[in-house]
Enzyme design. Structure first.
Site, PDB file in Angstrom:
ATOM      1  N   HIS A 289      40.929  27.717  38.789  1.00 42.14           N
ATOM      2  CA  HIS A 289      41.011  29.111  38.339  1.00 42.14           C
ATOM      3  C   HIS A 289      41.731  29.276  36.998  1.00 42.14           C
ATOM      4  CE1 HIS A 289      39.709  29.459  42.363  1.00 42.14           C
ATOM      5  NE2 HIS A 289      40.456  30.434  42.800  1.00 42.14           N
TER       6      HIS A 289
ATOM      7  N   HIS B 256      36.999  37.931  51.121  1.00 45.31           N
ATOM      8  CA  HIS B 256      37.751  37.914  49.859  1.00 45.31           C
ATOM      9  C   HIS B 256      36.745  37.952  48.713  1.00 45.31           C
ATOM     10  CE1 HIS B 256      40.770  37.062  46.960  1.00 45.31           C
ATOM     11  NE2 HIS B 256      40.819  35.746  47.050  1.00 45.31           N
TER      12      HIS B 256
ATOM     13  N   GLU C 116      37.394  37.409  45.448  1.00 44.06           N
ATOM     14  CA  GLU C 116      37.630  36.539  44.293  1.00 44.06           C
ATOM     15  C   GLU C 116      36.433  35.596  44.135  1.00 44.06           C
ATOM     16  OE1 GLU C 116      41.383  34.452  44.240  1.00 44.06           O
ATOM     17  OE2 GLU C 116      41.153  33.961  42.113  1.00 44.06           O
TER      18      GLU C 116
ATOM     19  N   ASP D 287      35.716  32.574  43.548  1.00 44.54           N
ATOM     20  CA  ASP D 287      35.481  31.278  44.195  1.00 44.54           C
ATOM     21  C   ASP D 287      34.896  31.466  45.593  1.00 44.54           C
ATOM     22  OD1 ASP D 287      38.012  32.372  44.744  1.00 44.54           O
ATOM     23  OD2 ASP D 287      38.888  30.447  45.286  1.00 44.54           O
TER      24      ASP D 287
ATOM     25  N   HIS E  71      46.037  36.853  49.081  1.00 41.88           N
ATOM     26  CA  HIS E  71      46.841  37.125  47.918  1.00 41.88           C
ATOM     27  C   HIS E  71      46.239  38.190  47.000  1.00 41.88           C
ATOM     28  CE1 HIS E  71      44.443  34.499  44.934  1.00 41.88           C
ATOM     29  NE2 HIS E  71      43.707  34.656  46.016  1.00 41.88           N
TER      30      HIS E  71
ATOM     31  N   ASP F 127      42.126  32.640  51.970  1.00 42.85           N
ATOM     32  CA  ASP F 127      42.896  31.683  51.165  1.00 42.85           C
ATOM     33  C   ASP F 127      44.140  31.163  51.902  1.00 42.85           C
ATOM     34  OD1 ASP F 127      41.429  31.330  48.788  1.00 42.85           O
ATOM     35  OD2 ASP F 127      42.129  33.247  48.012  1.00 42.85           O
TER      36      ASP F 127
ATOM     37  N   TYR G  23      49.380  24.179  47.203  1.00 45.60           N
ATOM     38  CA  TYR G  23      48.559  25.394  47.159  1.00 45.60           C
ATOM     39  C   TYR G  23      49.444  26.623  47.387  1.00 45.60           C
ATOM     40  CZ  TYR G  23      44.654  28.520  48.125  1.00 45.60           C
ATOM     41  OH  TYR G  23      43.759  29.552  48.079  1.00 45.60           O
TER      42      TYR G  23
ATOM     43  N   HIS H  62      39.641  26.990  51.622  1.00 44.67           N
ATOM     44  CA  HIS H  62      39.736  25.784  50.784  1.00 44.67           C
ATOM     45  C   HIS H  62      40.284  24.646  51.626  1.00 44.67           C
ATOM     46  CE1 HIS H  62      39.185  28.023  47.021  1.00 44.67           C
ATOM     47  NE2 HIS H  62      40.078  28.895  47.456  1.00 44.67           N
TER      48      HIS H  62
END
Ligand SMILES: Cc1cc2nc3c(=O)[nH]c(=O)nc-3n(C[C@H](O)[C@H](O)[C@H](O)COP(=O)(O)O)c2cc1C
Ligand SMILES: [Fe+2]
Ligand SMILES: [Fe+2]
Length: 401
Positions: free
Chosen positions: A24, A79, A81, A83, A146, A165, A193, A226
């Site tokens: 990112h 989520h 985001e 990714d 987050h 996440d 992480y 992840h």
């Protein structure tokens, strides 16, 4: 490009990014990453969380081993985001879903990311649940864990927590489960992480775990977005216990000494400081910013009791890598640290004081005033650095007992 069964009718259909080294744009990922997606086969077939745009083909290939993409009924977006949503337009086009479930904040974010006016979006909140037939999906918003839109989904029949996440790790592996890999490495990746992504939201992480415990959810699998999945009672318990420690920023008798240097004077100061700290039994991590980047440093900072930052004065300020480090560290809100600032200089010497201001701005206590010395340290000056290390070491020992 095969899917991997997690439990009956629940499958991993994500993608492994073996080549990712820059996660990112703000943290390094020396061991790559994965973007996890999950498919549940039932009367209604549900697909959770998409992948980074360039991995859409891989995900669809895995899905196609299980069902025809057009037979997917529901998409769940935990989520927004990119990714986990980048491949969403491709996925929507391939599956033509009956419904796309998203949190209230997720809907907002989705509209700001995609041209999605004609997508069949349905908003779900904490407490909402839907039935797929044999499986129920219970939604739990995890705002700011987050991003505002984050939510988790729990499947009570199998005890699967799709955690977005949270509990993630950046680690590309052929294995999909934690019990198949080295535990020490797994913990390192979980910590790294957390320290670089979740740390500022630690109070929310604690609250979320407390909520899960209060709801008495029988979590038998944790499937993050992840890295590897947790599927044994020991591993689920380990993940939750480690997250509690990470969120509490439980400190060790440890100091991180992070610095930059042009001609090695500031470095010599760092080594003398390290000796003083070690005299009090502290573990010391010496991190030259030409070798370690800011995400390596944060991996060590989260459980350190002391953080000492050094820079020579460069054009009336600190070195750029030190400024980068401090900016990054401040944003991640490390808690309750003892600080120290030091550096060599030639004529004006602003850097140590400027560093000290950053550290106090992060709420750190500085038992010793910033230390600076002219050009190359003398033996006496190095002894003064050793003494500063001892003082900070003693402060840490007194604090942690
Ligand atoms: C490009 C450059 C700019 C510098 N700017 C300053 C400065 O503005 N003020 C100052 O006190 N020293 C300045 N210095 C001197 C260094 O701070 C001094 O050489 C110091 O001993 C270097 O420490 P190091 O061995 O840890 O790199 C500068 C040095 C260089 C090479
Ligand atoms: Fe994210
Ligand atoms: Fe992510």
């Amino acid at each position: 490009m095969r899917p991997v069964e997690i439990c009956k009718d629940v499958h991993w259909v994500g993608a492994v990014d073996w080549e990712c080294r820059n996660f990112h744009g703000y943290m390094t990922a020396p061991t790559g990453t994965t973007y996890n997606a999950f498919l549940i086969k039932d009367e209604k077939t549900a697909l959770f969380d998409s992948v980074k745009a360039s991995f859409g083909g891989q995900m669809l290939c895995r899905v196609a081993h299980l069902v025809k993409p057009e037979d997917v009924d529901y998409l769940i977006v935990n989520h927004v985001e990119m990714d986990h949503s980048g491949a969403l337009p491709e996925l929507v086009a391939a599956t033509k879903p009956e419904k796309i479930f998203v949190s209230p904040m997720g809907e907002r974010a989705m509209k700001a990311h995609f041209d999605c006016a004609d997508w069949p979006i349905e908003v779900v909140k904490t407490g909402s649940s839907i039935s797929l037939g044999r499986h129920t999906l219970q939604f739990l918003e995890t705002r700011m864990l987050h991003w505002p839109d984050n939510m988790a989904t729990f499947i009570p029949e199998d005890g699967v927590l799709i955690s977005s996440d949270a509990f993630g790790q950046n680690w590309a592996t052929s294995e999909r489960f934690v019990d198949e890999v080295d535990r020490a490495m797994l913990q390192k990746q979980l910590d790294r992480y957390y320290a670089n992504i979740v740390l500022p939201f630690s109070p929310i992480a604690i609250k979320t775990i407390e909520t899960i415990e209060a709801m008495k959810l029988d979590v038998r699998y944790i499937a993050p977005d992840h890295g590897l999945m947790f599927r044994t009672p020991e591993d689920v318990a380990f993940a939750i216990a480690r997250y509690k420690e990470l969120a509490a920023q439980k400190q060790k008798k440890k100091a991180v000494l992070v610095y930059d240097t042009m001609w090695h004077s500031t470095e010599a100061m760092a080594h003398a400081l390290a000796d003083g700290l070690m005299e009090h039994g502290l573990t010391v991590k010496l991190m030259n910013l030409h070798v370690f980047d800011h995400s390596d440093v944060m991996e060590e900072v989260w459980d350190a009791a002391a953080v000492l930052v050094g820079s020579p004065t460069h054009n009336n300020g600190m070195m750029p890598k030190v400024a980068d480090m401090l900016t990054y560290m401040k944003g991640l809100k490390p808690k309750d640290k003892i600080g120290g600032a030091f550096g060599s200089y030639g004529w004006s010497g602003e850097a140590p004081k400027a560093i000290a201001e950053w550290l106090t701005g992060m709420g750190m206590e500085l038992p010793v005033d910033p230390v600076r010395l002219l050009y190359v340290p003398t033996h006496e000056q190095l002894k003064a650095c050793l003494e500063m290390g001892r003082t900070i070491g003693a402060a840490v020992a007194a604090k942690l007992g």
